[in-house]
Design a protein around this motif. Structure first.
Motif, PDB file in Angstrom:
ATOM      1  N   LYS A 257       0.677  -1.167   0.014  1.00  0.00           N
ATOM      2  CA  LYS A 257      -0.100  -0.058   0.342  1.00  0.00           C
ATOM      3  C   LYS A 257       1.183   1.372  -0.399  1.00  0.00           C
ATOM      4  CE  LYS A 257      -3.532   1.638   2.909  1.00  0.00           C
ATOM      5  NZ  LYS A 257      -4.889   1.175   3.934  1.00  0.00           N
ATOM      6  N   PHE A 258       0.939   2.546  -0.723  1.00  0.00           N
ATOM      7  CA  PHE A 258       2.116   3.081  -1.143  1.00  0.00           C
ATOM      8  C   PHE A 258       0.709   4.378  -1.485  1.00  0.00           C
ATOM      9  CE2 PHE A 258       2.164   0.650  -4.597  1.00  0.00           C
ATOM     10  CZ  PHE A 258       2.015   1.162  -5.770  1.00  0.00           C
ATOM     11  N   VAL A 259       1.371   5.774  -1.498  1.00  0.00           N
ATOM     12  CA  VAL A 259       1.197   6.505  -2.345  1.00  0.00           C
ATOM     13  C   VAL A 259       2.016   7.068  -3.540  1.00  0.00           C
ATOM     14  CG1 VAL A 259       1.330   9.422  -2.046  1.00  0.00           C
ATOM     15  CG2 VAL A 259       0.745   8.201  -0.079  1.00  0.00           C
ATOM     16  N   PHE A 260       1.154   7.419  -4.744  1.00  0.00           N
ATOM     17  CA  PHE A 260       0.914   6.892  -6.221  1.00  0.00           C
ATOM     18  C   PHE A 260       2.596   7.889  -6.383  1.00  0.00           C
ATOM     19  CE2 PHE A 260       1.217   8.626 -10.668  1.00  0.00           C
ATOM     20  CZ  PHE A 260       1.788   6.763 -11.320  1.00  0.00           C
ATOM     21  N   GLU A 261       2.878   8.975  -6.080  1.00  0.00           N
ATOM     22  CA  GLU A 261       3.860   9.570  -6.029  1.00  0.00           C
ATOM     23  C   GLU A 261       5.002   9.292  -5.455  1.00  0.00           C
ATOM     24  OE1 GLU A 261       4.539  14.817  -5.440  1.00  0.00           O
ATOM     25  OE2 GLU A 261       3.751  13.800  -3.996  1.00  0.00           O
ATOM     26  N   ASP A 262       5.577   8.445  -4.805  1.00  0.00           N
ATOM     27  CA  ASP A 262       6.368   7.598  -3.859  1.00  0.00           C
ATOM     28  C   ASP A 262       6.693   6.104  -4.753  1.00  0.00           C
ATOM     29  OD1 ASP A 262       6.041  10.126  -1.852  1.00  0.00           O
ATOM     30  OD2 ASP A 262       4.968   8.114  -0.734  1.00  0.00           O
ATOM     31  N   TYR A 263       5.451   5.864  -5.738  1.00  0.00           N
ATOM     32  CA  TYR A 263       6.345   4.669  -6.696  1.00  0.00           C
ATOM     33  C   TYR A 263       6.616   5.741  -7.710  1.00  0.00           C
ATOM     34  CZ  TYR A 263       6.098   0.637  -8.902  1.00  0.00           C
ATOM     35  OH  TYR A 263       6.365  -0.200 -10.150  1.00  0.00           O
ATOM     36  N   MET A 264       6.167   6.495  -7.676  1.00  0.00           N
ATOM     37  CA  MET A 264       6.868   7.622  -9.354  1.00  0.00           C
ATOM     38  C   MET A 264       8.765   7.243  -8.600  1.00  0.00           C
ATOM     39  SD  MET A 264       4.788   6.822 -11.539  1.00  0.00           S
ATOM     40  CE  MET A 264       6.027   8.006 -13.235  1.00  0.00           C
ATOM     41  N   LYS A 265       8.455   8.000  -7.427  1.00  0.00           N
ATOM     42  CA  LYS A 265      10.213   8.678  -7.733  1.00  0.00           C
ATOM     43  C   LYS A 265      11.576   6.848  -7.396  1.00  0.00           C
ATOM     44  CE  LYS A 265       8.662  12.288  -4.266  1.00  0.00           C
ATOM     45  NZ  LYS A 265       8.031  12.750  -2.791  1.00  0.00           N
ATOM     46  N   LEU A 266      10.501   6.253  -7.126  1.00  0.00           N
ATOM     47  CA  LEU A 266      11.124   5.035  -7.146  1.00  0.00           C
ATOM     48  C   LEU A 266      11.573   4.611  -8.491  1.00  0.00           C
ATOM     49  CD1 LEU A 266      13.077   2.783  -5.214  1.00  0.00           C
ATOM     50  CD2 LEU A 266      10.960   1.640  -5.281  1.00  0.00           C
ATOM     51  N   TYR A 267      10.588   4.810  -9.030  1.00  0.00           N
ATOM     52  CA  TYR A 267      10.467   4.024 -10.683  1.00  0.00           C
ATOM     53  C   TYR A 267      11.382   5.128 -11.549  1.00  0.00           C
ATOM     54  CZ  TYR A 267       8.631   2.171 -15.230  1.00  0.00           C
ATOM     55  OH  TYR A 267       8.611   2.279 -16.268  1.00  0.00           O
ATOM     56  N   ALA A 268      11.377   6.504 -11.059  1.00  0.00           N
ATOM     57  CA  ALA A 268      12.378   7.447 -11.987  1.00  0.00           C
ATOM     58  C   ALA A 268      13.806   6.618 -11.905  1.00  0.00           C
ATOM     59  CB  ALA A 268      12.429   8.162 -11.600  1.00  0.00           C
ATOM     60  N   ALA A 269      14.347   5.812 -10.831  1.00  0.00           N
ATOM     61  CA  ALA A 269      15.468   5.454 -10.368  1.00  0.00           C
ATOM     62  C   ALA A 269      15.511   3.851 -11.288  1.00  0.00           C
ATOM     63  CB  ALA A 269      16.084   5.328  -9.349  1.00  0.00           C
ATOM     64  N   LEU A 270      14.720   3.400 -10.830  1.00  0.00           N
ATOM     65  CA  LEU A 270      14.608   1.711 -11.358  1.00  0.00           C
ATOM     66  C   LEU A 270      13.973   1.767 -12.860  1.00  0.00           C
ATOM     67  CD1 LEU A 270      14.616   0.739  -7.711  1.00  0.00           C
ATOM     68  CD2 LEU A 270      16.563   1.142  -8.338  1.00  0.00           C
ATOM     69  N   LYS A 271      13.891   2.393 -13.553  1.00  0.00           N
ATOM     70  CA  LYS A 271      12.683   1.870 -14.266  1.00  0.00           C
ATOM     71  C   LYS A 271      12.812   0.226 -15.541  1.00  0.00           C
ATOM     72  CE  LYS A 271      10.549   3.974 -19.212  1.00  0.00           C
ATOM     73  NZ  LYS A 271      10.413   4.691 -19.419  1.00  0.00           N
ATOM     74  N   PHE A 272      14.731   0.580 -15.130  1.00  0.00           N
ATOM     75  CA  PHE A 272      14.836  -0.561 -16.357  1.00  0.00           C
ATOM     76  C   PHE A 272      15.247  -1.795 -15.728  1.00  0.00           C
ATOM     77  CE2 PHE A 272      15.281   3.174 -19.032  1.00  0.00           C
ATOM     78  CZ  PHE A 272      14.196   2.896 -20.022  1.00  0.00           C
ATOM     79  N   GLN A 273      14.627  -1.769 -14.605  1.00  0.00           N
ATOM     80  CA  GLN A 273      14.599  -2.935 -13.524  1.00  0.00           C
ATOM     81  C   GLN A 273      13.810  -4.161 -13.522  1.00  0.00           C
ATOM     82  OE1 GLN A 273      17.780  -2.385 -10.644  1.00  0.00           O
ATOM     83  NE2 GLN A 273      18.721  -0.454 -11.667  1.00  0.00           N
ATOM     84  N   ALA A 274      13.947  -5.156 -12.561  1.00  0.00           N
ATOM     85  CA  ALA A 274      12.885  -5.847 -12.442  1.00  0.00           C
ATOM     86  C   ALA A 274      11.713  -5.310 -11.267  1.00  0.00           C
ATOM     87  CB  ALA A 274      12.911  -6.915 -11.663  1.00  0.00           C
ATOM     88  N   LYS A 275      10.239  -5.607 -11.868  1.00  0.00           N
ATOM     89  CA  LYS A 275       8.780  -4.323 -11.175  1.00  0.00           C
ATOM     90  C   LYS A 275       9.379  -4.774  -9.774  1.00  0.00           C
ATOM     91  CE  LYS A 275       5.154  -7.311 -12.768  1.00  0.00           C
ATOM     92  NZ  LYS A 275       4.525  -6.880 -13.828  1.00  0.00           N
ATOM     93  N   GLU A 276       9.487  -6.093  -9.318  1.00  0.00           N
ATOM     94  CA  GLU A 276       9.158  -6.580  -7.803  1.00  0.00           C
ATOM     95  C   GLU A 276      10.207  -6.419  -6.555  1.00  0.00           C
ATOM     96  OE1 GLU A 276       7.845  -9.604 -11.042  1.00  0.00           O
ATOM     97  OE2 GLU A 276      10.198  -8.800 -10.747  1.00  0.00           O
ATOM     98  N   PRO A 277      11.542  -5.991  -6.929  1.00  0.00           N
ATOM     99  CA  PRO A 277      12.155  -4.982  -5.762  1.00  0.00           C
ATOM    100  C   PRO A 277      11.671  -3.647  -5.719  1.00  0.00           C
ATOM    101  CG  PRO A 277      13.910  -6.394  -6.951  1.00  0.00           C
ATOM    102  CD  PRO A 277      12.102  -6.163  -7.901  1.00  0.00           C
ATOM    103  N   ARG A 278      10.503  -2.985  -6.130  1.00  0.00           N
ATOM    104  CA  ARG A 278       9.642  -2.233  -6.230  1.00  0.00           C
ATOM    105  C   ARG A 278       8.973  -2.201  -5.107  1.00  0.00           C
ATOM    106  NH1 ARG A 278      10.689  -1.086 -12.235  1.00  0.00           N
ATOM    107  NH2 ARG A 278       8.264  -1.357 -12.617  1.00  0.00           N
ATOM    108  N   PHE A 279       8.295  -3.012  -5.798  1.00  0.00           N
ATOM    109  CA  PHE A 279       7.254  -3.130  -4.952  1.00  0.00           C
ATOM    110  C   PHE A 279       7.610  -3.398  -3.672  1.00  0.00           C
ATOM    111  CE2 PHE A 279       4.112  -5.106  -9.073  1.00  0.00           C
ATOM    112  CZ  PHE A 279       3.582  -3.694  -9.100  1.00  0.00           C
ATOM    113  N   GLU A 280       8.519  -4.540  -3.679  1.00  0.00           N
ATOM    114  CA  GLU A 280       9.130  -4.948  -2.097  1.00  0.00           C
ATOM    115  C   GLU A 280      10.009  -3.614  -1.585  1.00  0.00           C
ATOM    116  OE1 GLU A 280      12.372  -7.427  -2.799  1.00  0.00           O
ATOM    117  OE2 GLU A 280      10.441  -9.023  -3.215  1.00  0.00           O
ATOM    118  N   ALA A 281      10.206  -2.776  -1.940  1.00  0.00           N
ATOM    119  CA  ALA A 281      10.809  -0.950  -1.169  1.00  0.00           C
ATOM    120  C   ALA A 281      10.000  -0.332  -1.120  1.00  0.00           C
ATOM    121  CB  ALA A 281      12.204  -0.518  -2.391  1.00  0.00           C
ATOM    122  N   MET A 282       8.673  -0.369  -1.380  1.00  0.00           N
ATOM    123  CA  MET A 282       7.168  -0.216  -0.998  1.00  0.00           C
ATOM    124  C   MET A 282       6.610  -0.163   0.196  1.00  0.00           C
ATOM    125  SD  MET A 282       7.144   3.080  -3.825  1.00  0.00           S
ATOM    126  CE  MET A 282       6.599   3.827  -2.874  1.00  0.00           C
TER     127      MET A 282
END
Length: 321
Positions: free
Chosen positions: A279-304
């Motif tokens: 569960k997260f705020v969309f803007e926070d996810y986008m900040k993370l995504y900006a740095a990790l766009k070309f990597q797997a999504k699963e670690p992004r979900f775990e980080a959130m």
């Protein structure tokens, strides 16, 4: 070989509605991509958008791209490049506030037609979200509400051109990634191909079709559907001939929207111990995504997940109303 899913929206108003809804469901669950025809946007408008986009590229972007290629020495590369894309782009914001009047180099007719096109795409995205609600067994309007935040959804367009590439085996048009947002609507070139999605470990071409709109699922819909629909890795292969036009419009949650699995879908999976999305705020996810766009999504979900656990410990429960 499986056929790429094509959904004829006109058939939703006929006795074939159930079969079309089933096709839409299968595309969302098993492909993460589909192609819409008879979607209600006139061919005349689409032809005008394409004509003016290609004219704008020739007039304002082609020379800039050639200079970038020369400056980076890309025509002489001998080894694969994995930190650069063979594309030139510009971005238009539509919601919550439009910047279409402020983007330089666009002539009056082009601004006007892109504004009209965006309004049609916005309606199409919202109609699609309602159809997805129906297939998911969610109350009508649930997904639009989930995207809303306090100021409504965010909606914008990336206009990209992929010029001819002398070494397509060494430089991708656009590297493999999943899209961060909600639902993506793409008007792609119907003559120059290049878009591919990853399915069952194989790269599959998204076929160019005249006057179609390609739709794909973003990371936010994966979370809200608790993984029932998944965002899918895709890429653009640069081509040795032809300039590929791509107009991708992203209908995303508002920046302060709180994203989490729909309780109705989560409860079904909880019984199978499959509740796995944060569960997260969309803007926070986008900040993370900006740095990790070309990597797997699963670690992004775990980080959130970890970030929100820390936030929850400090701030108490997140307000979702």
């Amino acid at each position: 070989m499986e056929t790429f899913p094509v959904v004829d929206m006109e058939m939703l108003n006929t006795e074939q509605r159930a079969a079309i809804m089933e096709k839409l469901k299968d595309a969302c669950e098993n492909w993460g991509f589909l192609e819409l025809v008879n979607h209600g946007i006139s061919h005349e408008l689409m032809d005008t958008v394409e004509k003016l986009t290609k004219e704008h590229y020739k007039k304002c972007m082609e020379q800039r791209f050639k200079e970038m290629v020369a400056n980076k020495g890309l025509e002489a590369v001998q080894t694969e490049i994995d930190d650069l894309d063979w594309e030139i782009t510009f971005f238009l914001k539509h919601l919550p506030v439009s910047n279409i009047s402020d983007v330089p180099d666009l002539d009056h007719d082009y601004r006007k037609v892109m504004k009209e096109f965006a309004q049609k795409l916005e309606k199409l995205a919202e109609d699609l979200l309602d159809l997805l609600c129906e297939n998911l067994g969610l109350e009508q309007g649930y997904l639009k509400k989930a995207f809303y935040g306090t100021k409504g959804p965010t909606f914008g367009t990336k206009v990209a051109n992929y010029p001819p590439c002398p070494k397509p085996e060494l430089i991708k048009g656009l590297r493999a990634h999943t899209d961060a947002g909600g639902i993506i609507l793409l008007f792609q070139d119907d003559k120059v191909s290049g878009l591919q999605l990853l399915k069952d470990g194989k790269w599959i071409d998204v076929p160019p079709m005249s006057h179609s709109i390609v739709v794909n699922i973003g990371d936010q819909l994966e979370v809200i559907t608790n993984g029932k629909y998944k965002s899918v890795e895709h890429r653009v292969i640069a081509q040795p001939d032809g300039n590929r036009m791509s107009i991708a419009s992203f209908y995303n949650p508002g920046s302060d929207a709180v994203i989490f699995p729909a309780p109705e879908l989560a409860e079904k999976e909880e019984k199978k111990n499959k509740l796995k999305y944060p569960k997260f705020v969309f803007e926070d996810y986008m900040k993370l995504y900006a740095a990790l766009k070309f990597q797997a999504k699963e670690p992004r979900f775990e980080a959130m997940n970890k970030a929100m656990e820390t936030t929850s410990d400090n701030l108490g429960p997140i307000a979702t109303a």
